[in-house]
Design a protein around this motif. Structure first.
Motif, mmCIF file in Angstrom:
data_model
loop_
_atom_site.group_PDB
_atom_site.id
_atom_site.type_symbol
_atom_site.label_atom_id
_atom_site.label_comp_id
_atom_site.label_asym_id
_atom_site.label_seq_id
_atom_site.Cartn_x
_atom_site.Cartn_y
_atom_site.Cartn_z
ATOM 1 N N ARG A 172 0.822 -1.212 0.000
ATOM 2 C CA ARG A 172 0.000 0.000 0.000
ATOM 3 C C ARG A 172 0.856 1.262 0.000
ATOM 4 N N LEU A 173 1.976 1.222 0.728
ATOM 5 C CA LEU A 173 2.854 2.401 0.736
ATOM 6 C C LEU A 173 3.471 2.613 -0.643
ATOM 7 N N ARG A 174 3.769 1.511 -1.340
ATOM 8 C CA ARG A 174 4.269 1.639 -2.716
ATOM 9 C C ARG A 174 3.183 2.210 -3.613
ATOM 10 N N GLU A 175 1.964 1.737 -3.387
ATOM 11 C CA GLU A 175 0.844 2.166 -4.221
ATOM 12 C C GLU A 175 0.654 3.683 -4.155
ATOM 13 N N VAL A 176 0.859 4.254 -2.956
ATOM 14 C CA VAL A 176 0.676 5.704 -2.840
ATOM 15 C C VAL A 176 1.989 6.462 -3.017
ATOM 16 N N GLY A 177 3.065 5.740 -3.371
ATOM 17 C CA GLY A 177 4.331 6.398 -3.646
ATOM 18 C C GLY A 177 5.056 6.912 -2.413
ATOM 19 N N LEU A 186 -2.208 10.576 -8.054
ATOM 20 C CA LEU A 186 -2.478 9.265 -7.495
ATOM 21 C C LEU A 186 -3.948 8.895 -7.669
ATOM 22 N N LEU A 187 -4.826 9.854 -7.434
ATOM 23 C CA LEU A 187 -6.259 9.569 -7.530
ATOM 24 C C LEU A 187 -6.611 9.076 -8.930
ATOM 25 N N ARG A 188 -5.970 9.672 -9.958
ATOM 26 C CA ARG A 188 -6.272 9.253 -11.327
ATOM 27 C C ARG A 188 -5.891 7.789 -11.554
ATOM 28 N N THR A 189 -4.868 7.307 -10.802
ATOM 29 C CA THR A 189 -4.449 5.915 -10.999
ATOM 30 C C THR A 189 -5.403 4.930 -10.318
ATOM 31 N N LEU A 190 -6.281 5.440 -9.464
ATOM 32 C CA LEU A 190 -7.148 4.530 -8.699
ATOM 33 C C LEU A 190 -8.381 4.103 -9.499
ATOM 34 N N VAL A 191 -8.726 4.889 -10.519
ATOM 35 C CA VAL A 191 -9.822 4.471 -11.381
ATOM 36 C C VAL A 191 -9.217 3.710 -12.562
ATOM 37 N N PRO A 192 -9.962 2.755 -13.144
ATOM 38 C CA PRO A 192 -11.333 2.356 -12.857
ATOM 39 C C PRO A 192 -11.481 1.286 -11.770
ATOM 40 N N ALA A 193 -10.358 0.924 -11.078
ATOM 41 C CA ALA A 193 -10.502 -0.129 -10.067
ATOM 42 C C ALA A 193 -11.461 0.320 -8.966
ATOM 43 N N LEU A 194 -11.395 1.614 -8.619
ATOM 44 C CA LEU A 194 -12.263 2.153 -7.572
ATOM 45 C C LEU A 194 -13.186 3.209 -8.168
ATOM 46 N N LEU A 225 -4.380 7.754 2.912
ATOM 47 C CA LEU A 225 -4.928 7.143 1.699
ATOM 48 C C LEU A 225 -4.517 5.669 1.642
ATOM 49 N N ALA A 226 -3.235 5.399 1.970
ATOM 50 C CA ALA A 226 -2.762 4.010 1.992
ATOM 51 C C ALA A 226 -3.586 3.198 2.995
ATOM 52 N N ARG A 227 -3.882 3.804 4.136
ATOM 53 C CA ARG A 227 -4.666 3.132 5.182
ATOM 54 C C ARG A 227 -6.071 2.824 4.674
ATOM 55 N N TRP A 285 6.612 4.627 -0.231
ATOM 56 C CA TRP A 285 7.483 3.574 0.296
ATOM 57 C C TRP A 285 8.920 4.034 0.462
ATOM 58 N N ASN A 286 9.488 4.647 -0.596
ATOM 59 C CA ASN A 286 10.894 5.027 -0.514
ATOM 60 C C ASN A 286 11.149 6.054 0.575
ATOM 61 N N ALA A 287 10.154 6.899 0.822
ATOM 62 C CA ALA A 287 10.336 7.947 1.825
ATOM 63 C C ALA A 287 10.269 7.396 3.243
ATOM 64 N N VAL A 288 9.530 6.313 3.455
ATOM 65 C CA VAL A 288 9.302 5.873 4.837
ATOM 66 C C VAL A 288 9.829 4.473 5.140
#
Lengths: 296, 278
Positions: free
Chosen positions: B154-159, B216-224, B185-187, B161-164
């Motif tokens: 999920r952290l990778r999904e929201v970009g 990021l929001l644009r990448t969530l559709v059409p799955a969500l 958002l990851a949560r 991961w590398n920061a945290v």
């Protein structure tokens, strides 16, 4: 060239007010810290020179001897109060802050509970002690013993714990509750994992204050725990329990120097116990709060 | 696979095969369907008679002046208003053809399916990793070592991961506001929602963080399916497929985003999208 004069006429007055305010706050602080240091210092100065380590390991002989029985007794009473008053008080606080449904006018319907708690905290401890004596020690034939003492001490400190818990929960940001709710956590789960956790310092502080009060209480115990020169029995009924404040109070009123030594020893041990409690709880709180918003 | 079965598939067969793989196959095309919905707080009517379908896999922006009822509307969709004193509703909100208020609808499951992101980032007072998996744990979706995998995914999904990745056990409050919002958002994504409600998700963020969240929001559709309340008209234009304009508790106009902004039919809509009314 500045348009604003370097010093307004009012600047001096404003500074004077700030200075005055600061002086008052320092004075108020001194009023709080002064007596505390004075009492602790006084007890330490009187108790330390005649200190014998075997006080911790020998039984009392009334006006002389050790305090092992009283130390164990006080610790057991505090443990009992932690369990009884801690659970009831914290649950009451959670009910008042989180569960009592708000009325139409936005006020919590926990009003009745709140009034009862206020009344309870207004009773003089000796009255509660006497109630315990009449109702439990005599009325239920429990005799001077552990259980009535714990119940009466708990009744006395439940208001502190409930109020501390309620106000600590009120400090928790609404956004935590909303976040938990929006993730589909049940009310109980969200409370346990998110809300109560961040209210923990306040709750623990309340519990601690309650324990310190309970540990330092004498009057209700005289009526319920009785007095004893032996180690507390396993049985919660019919066996009197020893406690430190009994020796602080009783032995101070004796003419013998040996009794005064016991009295000071008991005071010192009680103070050390309370301070230890304080430090340990702070460490626990610091550990649980390392992810809190204020600890960044 | 042997030679015989490996023959060229016809377009129809491909469609059928894909339809079989599509998790949304056979489900109504409108994931959320609002019918004649009116909302009241006590004697005050906040939303009157709104009927609107939300198509699966799209982003819808809800715009309108402060007090137009759009936030109340949004918070009704995952029943966050239910416990508010004096709240009443008329009409229906259907999630996959089932009323969100029906007795067979489990509230906690509903909220797992319909996630929410708030105006201000609200990470919980626990470690970064525990934040990501908080909902996952609550719903018993994963446990033990699986939680680490969920957190990383999920952290990778929201970009983030590398920061945290080197401070998963640190406090989330040391992150910047934008990073905190991404964490939230990851949560929200971790529990596998179908619909995500966003209540002015970037209004507390700086422009760069806003851009990161929008991308990021644009990448969530059409799955969500995303429903976003925003005061930022530019944001509505940038990210949404459809826009709904609320004014004084009424759904005044709705339609494809470009059409609503370029040729609004209602004079109030025109004034609002042209900045003549705030």
């Amino acid at each position: 060239m500045s348009v604003v004069p370097a010093s307004y006429p009012s600047t001096r007055w404003r500074r004077a007010k700030v200075g005055l305010f600061r002086a008052f706050t320092i004075l108020a602080l001194a009023f709080v810290i002064g007596p505390a240091l004075w009492i602790i210092g006084g007890v330490v100065v009187k108790a330390v020179p005649g200190w014998r380590w075997n006080v911790l390991t020998t039984l009392s002989q009334g006006t002389s001897g050790g305090l092992e029985n009283a130390i164990v007794g006080t610790l057991l009473l505090m443990l009992g109060v932690t369990v009884v008053a801690g659970s009831i008080g914290i649950l009451t606080g959670i009910y008042l802050a989180e569960i009592a449904p708000p009325t139409r006018r936005g006020r919590s319907s926990g009003a009745v509970v709140r009034v009862v708690i206020d009344v309870l905290s207004g009773f003089p401890s000796i009255v509660l002690g006497y109630v315990g004596y009449v109702a439990l020690v005599v009325g239920l034939h429990w005799g001077y013993s552990f259980l009535p003492a714990v119940l009466i001490l708990s009744l006395m400190v439940i208001p502190y714990i409930a109020k501390a818990t309620e106000s600590a929960l009120h400090q928790v940001p609404t956004s935590y509750r909303e976040g938990a709710e929006a993730l589909g956590m049940s009310l109980g789960y969200g409370l346990r994992k998110v809300v109560v956790r961040s209210a923990l310092p306040g709750i623990v502080t309340g519990l601690l204050l309650a324990l310190a009060i309970a540990g330092g209480e004498t009057a209700p115990l005289l009526y319920t725990a009785g007095a004893s020169n032996t180690l507390p029995s396993i049985a919660p009924l019919h066996h009197p329990v020893a406690y430190l404040t009994y020796y602080v109070w009783t032995d101070w009123n004796q003419p013998m120097a040996s009794a005064h030594v016991v009295s000071y020893d008991a005071s010192l041990i009680l103070i050390v116990m309370v301070l230890t409690l304080l430090v340990v709880s702070r460490v626990i709180v610091a550990r649980t709060q390392r992810h809190s918003e204020s600890a960044r | 696979m042997d030679e015989v079965t490996r023959q060229k598939a016809t377009p129809n067969e491909v469609d059928r095969a894909l339809a079989h793989l599509d998790p949304d196959a056979g489900r109504p095309s409108n994931v959320v369907d609002v019918r004649n919905l009116s909302l009241h707080f006590g004697a005050k009517t906040v939303i009157s008679d709104v009927t609107i379908p939300f198509e699966r896999g799209t982003i819808t922006a809800l715009i309108g002046p402060t007090g137009s009822g759009k936030s109340t509307f949004l918070r009704t969709l995952n029943r966050m208003n239910d416990r508010v004193v004096g709240f009443r509703h008329e009409g229906e909100v259907l999630l996959d053809d089932e009323s969100i208020w029906s007795s067979s609808q489990d509230l906690l499951t509903l909220r797992r399916r319909v996630g929410m992101l708030f105006q201000r980032p609200n990470p919980f007072p626990m470690s970064i990793k525990d934040n990501v998996v908080a909902g996952v744990k609550a719903h018993g979706i994963a446990k033990g070592r699986e939680l680490d995998v969920v957190a990383e995914t999920r952290l990778r999904e929201v970009g983030l991961w590398n920061a945290v990745k080197d401070r998963l056990n640190d406090s989330p409050y040391r992150l910047s506001g934008g990073q905190q919002q991404l964490l939230c958002l990851a949560r929200a994504l971790a529990v596998g929602p179908e619909v995500l409600l966003l209540d002015e998700p970037t209004s507390a963020l700086d422009p760069l963080s806003t851009e990161a969240v929008e991308n990021l929001l644009r990448t969530l559709v059409p799955a969500l399916t995303l429903i976003v309340v925003t005061h930022n008209l530019g944001q509505a234009r940038r990210i949404s497929d459809r826009t709904m304009f609320f004014y004084e508790g009424r759904l005044v106009e709705h339609g494809p985003t470009p059409a609503l902004f370029e040729s609004p039919r209602d004079p109030d809509t025109a004034r609002y999208v042209n900045g003549l009314m705030g």
